[in-house]
Each structure stands twice: as structure tokens, then as C-alpha cells.
Design an enzyme around this catalytic site. Structure first.
Site, PDB file in Angstrom:
ATOM      1  N   CYS A 233      52.210  46.544  35.902  1.00 18.86           N
ATOM      2  CA  CYS A 233      51.771  47.764  36.466  1.00 18.86           C
ATOM      3  C   CYS A 233      52.382  47.402  38.211  1.00 18.86           C
ATOM      4  CB  CYS A 233      50.577  47.521  36.457  1.00 18.86           C
ATOM      5  SG  CYS A 233      49.301  49.792  37.098  1.00 18.86           S
TER       6      CYS A 233
ATOM      7  N   HIS B  60      49.670  47.786  31.157  1.00 12.38           N
ATOM      8  CA  HIS B  60      48.687  46.261  31.549  1.00 12.38           C
ATOM      9  C   HIS B  60      49.022  46.099  29.569  1.00 12.38           C
ATOM     10  CE1 HIS B  60      47.378  46.902  35.173  1.00 12.38           C
ATOM     11  NE2 HIS B  60      47.208  47.608  35.108  1.00 12.38           N
TER      12      HIS B  60
ATOM     13  N   GLU C 207      48.461  42.931  29.191  1.00 14.05           N
ATOM     14  CA  GLU C 207      48.067  41.615  29.086  1.00 14.05           C
ATOM     15  C   GLU C 207      46.669  42.209  27.950  1.00 14.05           C
ATOM     16  OE1 GLU C 207      48.775  42.970  31.599  1.00 14.05           O
ATOM     17  OE2 GLU C 207      47.169  43.147  33.272  1.00 14.05           O
TER      18      GLU C 207
HETATM   19  N1  GLN Z   1      47.984  50.209  42.380  1.00 16.73           N
HETATM   20  C1  GLN Z   1      49.080  50.816  41.512  1.00 16.73           C
HETATM   21  C2  GLN Z   1      48.695  52.131  41.277  1.00 16.73           C
HETATM   22  O1  GLN Z   1      47.583  53.256  40.951  1.00 16.73           O
HETATM   23  C3  GLN Z   1      48.655  49.865  40.646  1.00 16.73           C
HETATM   24  C4  GLN Z   1      47.887  49.929  40.079  1.00 16.73           C
HETATM   25  C5  GLN Z   1      47.615  48.845  38.722  1.00 16.73           C
HETATM   26  O2  GLN Z   1      48.336  47.279  39.268  1.00 16.73           O
HETATM   27  N2  GLN Z   1      46.908  48.251  38.310  1.00 16.73           N
HETATM   28  O3  GLN Z   1      49.452  52.982  41.022  1.00 16.73           O
END
Ligand code: GLN
Length: 600
Positions: free
Chosen positions: A417, A546, A548
Site C-alpha cells: 500500500c 494489503h 497480508e
Molecule cells: N496513505 C496512503 C493512502 O491513503 C496509504 C494507505 C495505506 O497504506 N493503507 O492512500
């Protein structure tokens, strides 16, 4: 009065009655049994781990199960909670942002759950207040008992109707004595009466202290808090003793004596090397059969089914214990002082490590102390680096320095992410010549805002529940690194939680510079996976998702597996082979959403 009549008199909705028990359409009393897990003495005892382990053991026997977590806080979901205080925010396929325990349920049960499996006080109260405005309680003053407790019972019964599960596992957040969860406990007391004897099994998880100055276990805090539970009208049927060392017979006898629970149902759930050992611990203590007997559903147990599932699980444990090749993975993030903030990453790494026989040691780097100057020294013994999800400015420079170092030195990299976004920024700055490239999350004045807010997010205000959330399709480029990791799959489904993304205006320039976007959204120009070609880097993969969150012990997530495989190679172990004799994915989700997704 027989049970049916009792229940129908309780669900009388006129304002003449003191009772209030709304029954969802199709609910049949006795169709489903309830196992309720209460925490005593203190929080953090692993109620979710216990509850999911017990549910797993019963599921192995052929009982269909559905977990639900009742959470005392007033937030509607966990989306706005600080992971530093509450542990990671776990995202479900349907987009619900919830407590990390839901991740434990999914992994242990190898079963996807939905928003119905997560209930906060915020949800209960909004429902009550909405209903009041719609005239749902006309003529009545709306009270904690019976109206609020009535909604709690309703949520449990709705889950029973929707899932048709044989058994609902209710985990009550917090500790007995908290103001926040007192009405949940009260609701369970009412539920047990309404459902009748043999319908609800109460399990108290307690903690046996072992003060260093005494050097022996003491049962008093447990006794006192069990007493508080009984004063709330809940008599435990089973007591699980959390302790550092196995709970002694003396301690167990004390608890048995003070609470009228037979000794064979007071059992020790002491610390062990992996949470995946708990199901076997429960079986060994006979808690599974005790619960079946208490609830009168012993006939549901299918020994053959249990044996085959048990063998597969024990094979995992044996492989876990046999892992031998040491590998050190660095995780560069913000919340490194609290491991719960990265619970699913730790799990996914364990699954991947077991899959390739690697004994993975995680080393945590606070990204705010990494710099271009010190990164080589700090990371010199590391075999692979993960940059996990994150928000905001802090530590960004350290992450960028770290990514540059691993990219240039051909150390395996997995970006999750924010880790994908950081990799794009680093590549834009240092390879594509876009000086000061950045993300509008961090710097609104960047000359090259390669990461920008999603077009649909620009319209939304406020901070709760407004990210791109939940399961989405990812179309993979044929023959890319990531497509091969997924066995040649064309489309996969991953879970997301983000507000920003790669600005499509820069894709051409980034690709011309050598970055490959190998996973995209089928319907929007959203870059969901990136990689560097094998010829230039042994393993450099980033994903906007994500992954994970969807790794399971018996079905390690392919990107994590590929990453650990590459880290092993970097440590000197070439071509590590899978330790499992079972074909991968054999258990893949009796209940995953993949099929639903395919049909969309
Ligand atoms: N801050 C970033 C976004 O909002 C990544 C978010 C995250 O890593 N869950 O896109």
C-alpha cells in the site's frame, strides 16, 4: 410455559409489555447454539485466539460456526482508530474496517467473514436512535434494558438466520466490570434465559498472576473477577486459565471450588510458541467435547472429518517447528513499537516462512531514524525489506532512503500500500529524473505529484469510512513476476484501504523508465501492483493492496511466499522448495470470496 410461547410473549411489541425481544424473520429458537467468551482480570488475554481456536476445533468436527465480536466502543467501525492504541485495522472483503481479532477468525477458520460478524456499541446505538426517530418504540421511554439489550440479541439472532450456523461464537470485548460492555453481558444473560437451558455455553477466560517476588501462581484476581461475572448473572461453564506457565492443579482447584465449575472444565491455556498450537491444546484438554455435551449437539461430531482436518493442521505445526533456514526481514514503518499494529504482516510472514522452511526473524526499523547516510549500515545484515501501509508525513524520507538502497543493492523488496506509493516516488525521483516527485498526501506543492488522491475521493469530506475499501479485482499482466507467483492467474482479488493512488498522468513516463505496472483495476486506471523486471532485480514488488490480510496458514499469500523465497536466496539458500506435501491452495477458502468475485 414452553420455550416457543415464552419467546413469542417476550417479543410482544405492544407498549403494554415490559419485554422487548425483536426476533428477525425466520429465526427458530434452538436452531443455533451460542458459545460466549468473556474476559476477566485484564484485557489482552487473547479472547479472539481462544474463541477462534475453539470454533476451529468444532468446525473440524463438522459443526458450522460463525463468530461475532461485540466491541464496547462507540465508533461504528475501527476505521478511525489509531493502530498504536488498538492494533491494526483489519479490512474485510466487504469493506468493513474492524478489529484485528476478525483476522484471527479468518485465519484460524480459513473462512471469510463479513460486516455481520463485527458489532460495536456505535452500531447498536445508531440502530436504536434511528429506530426511535422512525417511531419504533412509540409510547415507550427507550431504555438500556430491554431496548438496547434487545438490539444486541437481535444482532446475534440475525447472524444465526443469515449464516444458518450451528453455533455462534460471541466474543465480548473488554473485561468484566467495564462500563462499556456491561450491557452486552446483560444481553447474554437475557439470551440464555430466552433460548433455554443447554443453548448458551459461557466460557470465562481468566489470568493467573505469577508475581516475581513470590515465584508462584496466585488465583485471587481470577477468583474475584469470576465472582463479578457471576454477580452479573452469568455462570461460567468453562474456565480457561491464561498464564505464563501451565496453571497448577492447586490454582485450578481454587477456581473450580469458588465458581462451581468441574475441574475437567478448568483448563490451562498457557503461553506457547504459536497461536496455531491452541486448537490442539483445547482438544487435549477435552474442551471441544465438553462444549458439545453442554450444548447437547454431540451427534454433530464427525470423527473422520475431524481426523483429516487435524492431520493437515498438525502438518502445518510440524513444518512450523521444523523451519531452520534463518532469514532476517526488515520492516520499516511508523508503529514499530507495537507489534499488534502489524499483526497480519507478522502472520503472513510466518505462513510464507513455514511454506519454504525459513525461520524468519523480523527486525523493526523506525523509518524516522533512517537516512541516506545510515541506511547501508543499518540494513547490512537484512535479507529482505517490507515497507508496510501507513499514513502521513512522518518517516517518509527514511522509507525512501530504504527503498533506494534495496533497489540499488538488489535486496528483495515488498511494498504494501504506502510501500507501493513510496516505491513509485523513489523511482520517479531517482530513476526517471522527476526531482522532488511526491504524493499530495505529504506535499501539496510537489512539482511531480505522482501519487494523488483518487478522483472519487476528492468529493468526499470527513475522515470516517471514506477510503477505497475492501476486496477488488486485480488484472495481472501475463508472464509478469506477480502473475507467475499466482500460478499464471489472470485475475486475482485483493483487499484495499487507501485514499491515494498513482496518478495515471505519470504512468507512461514511469514505465518508460523501466517500472512495470503488472496489476491493474479492470474498470479504473488504478495501478494495483508494480514490479521491476527479473533481469534487473531479483524481487521488487509493490502492491496498492494489503495482501497480508488474505494470507492463511494453509494457504500462504503468493506475494509473501515469493518475497520470502527471494529473501532466502539472498541469504544464500538457493531454490528453496515448498515444505508442504499438499498441493497449494487445497484448503483455499472453503469460503473465500473468489468465486463470488469471478461471477461479478
Ligand atoms: N496513505 C496512503 C493512502 O491513503 C496509504 C494507505 C495505506 O497504506 N493503507 O492512500
Amino acid at each position: 410455559m414452553d420455550g416457543e410461547r415464552l419467546l413469542s410473549s417476550l417479543s410482544d411489541s405492544s407498549d403494554e409489555t415490559e419485554f422487548y425481544t425483536p426476533l428477525p424473520a425466520g429465526y427458530e429458537r434452538g436452531q443455533c447454539k451460542y458459545v460466549v467468551v468473556f474476559g476477566t482480570v485484564m484485557s489482552g488475554l487473547g479472547k479472539g485466539i481462544f474463541s477462534s481456536s475453539l470454533a476451529k476445533v468444532l468446525k473440524d468436527k463438522g459443526v458450522t460456526v460463525a463468530p461475532i465480536k461485540l466491541e464496547g466502543y462507540l465508533n461504528r467501525d475501527s476505521g478511525t482508530l489509531n493502530p498504536f492504541r488498538h492494533g491494526e485495522v483489519f479490512v474485510l472483503d466487504d469493506g468493513m474496517e474492524c478489529d484485528m481479532d476478525l483476522g484471527t477468525y479468518e485465519r484460524m477458520l480459513n473462512q471469510d467473514v463479513t460486516r455481520l460478524n463485527f458489532c460495536t456499541s456505535g452500531q447498536i446505538f445508531s440502530r436504536v436512535l434511528d429506530k426511535e426517530r422512525r417511531g419504533g418504540y412509540l409510547g415507550r421511554d427507550v431504555q438500556m434494558i430491554p431496548h438496547v439489550t434487545g438490539e444486541v440479541k437481535s444482532r446475534l439472532r440475525e447472524l444465526a438466520v443469515t449464516t444458518r450456523a450451528d453455533m455462534i461464537f460471541v466474543e465480548i470485548g473488554g473485561t468484566v466490570g467495564d462500563v462499556e460492555n456491561a450491557y452486552f453481558i446483560e444481553a447474554i444473560r437475557e439470551l440464555a434465559f430466552e433460548e433455554g437451558p443447554g443453548s448458551v455455553c459461557n466460557v470465562a477466560l481468566t489470568y493467573i498472576v505469577e508475581p516475581a517476588m513470590l515465584g508462584e501462581q496466585k488465583s485471587k484476581p481470577a477468583q474475584l473477577n469470576l465472582k463479578a461475572l457471576m454477580a452479573a448473572g452469568i455462570h461460567p461453564h468453562v474456565i480457561a486459565c491464561r498464564a505464563r506457565h501451565p496453571a497448577t492443579k492447586k490454582v485450578r482447584e481454587k477456581l473450580a471450588m469458588y465458581s462451581n465449575v468441574p475441574m475437567e472444565r478448568v483448563f490451562s491455556m498457557h503461553d506457547c510458541e504459536s497461536v496455531y498450537l491452541i486448537p490442539e491444546m483445547l482438544r487435549g484438554a477435552g474442551i471441544d467435547t465438553a462444549v458439545l455435551d453442554l450444548l447437547g449437539v454431540g451427534d454433530k461430531a464427525d470423527e473422520n472429518r475431524e481426523e483429516s482436518h487435524r492431520a493437515v493442521w498438525n502438518d502445518y505445526i510440524a513444518r512450523f517447528r521444523a523451519t531452520k533456514n534463518p532469514v532476517t526481514i526488515g520492516v520499516t514503518g511508523k508503529y514499530t513499537s507495537l507489534r499488534d499494529s502489524y499483526a497480519s504482516i507478522i502472520q503472513a510472514i510466518e505462513h510464507a516462512g513455514v511454506h519454504y522452511g525459513a525461520k524468519v526473524r523480523l527486525e523493526w526499523f523506525d523509518s524516522s531514524i533512517l537516512t541516506e547516510e545510515n541506511v547501508a549500515d543499518r540494513l547490512k545484515h537484512i535479507h529482505g525489506v517490507i515497507v508496510p501501509g501507513g499514513f502521513g508525513v512522518r518517516g517518509v524520507d527514511g522509507k525512501l532512503a530504504c527503498i533506494r538502497y534495496v533497489r540499488e543493492n538488489k535486496i528483495p523488496y515488498l511494498g504494501l500500500c504506502y510501500g507501493l506509493q513510496m516505491a513509485v516516488i523513489e523511482y520517479a525521483r531517482n530513476v526517471c529524473g522527476m526531482e522532488d516527485a511526491g504524493s499530495t498526501e505529504i506535499d501539496t506543492d510537489s512539482p511531480y505529484p505522482v501519487i494523488d488522491i483518487l478522483p472519487e475521493q476528492k468529493k468526499i469530506e470527513g475522515l470516517g469510512g471514506n477510503m477505497r475499501l475492501g476486496g477488488h479485482e486485480v488484472v495481472l499482466t501475463p508472464r509478469s513476476v506477480v502473475s507467475e507467483l499466482y500460478g499464471g492467474a489472470k485475475t486475482i482479488r485483493l483487499r484495499f484501504r487507501h485514499r491515494y493512488e498513482v496518478d495515471p498522468a505519470y504512468i507512461e513516463r514511469l514505465e518508460a523508465g523501466g517500472l512495470i505496472f503488472s496489476g491493474r483495476s479492470p474498470s479504473h486506471p488504478i495501478m494495483q501492483v508494480l514490479e521491476l523486471p527479473r533481469a534487473t532485480h531479483p524481487f521488487f514488488v509493490g502492491t496498492q493492496a494489503h495482501p497480508e490480510l488474505t494470507s492463511r496458514p494453509l494457504d500462504p499469500e503468493p506475494m509473501f511466499a515469493g518475497f520470502v523465497h527471494a529473501a532466502l536466496a539472498h541469504s544464500g539458500v538457493r531454490d528453496a522448495q515448498p515444505t508442504s506435501s499438499l498441493p497449494r491452495g487445497i484448503h483455499h477458502a472453503e469460503n473465500h470470496f473468489n468465486e463470488t468475485a469471478a461471477a461479478e
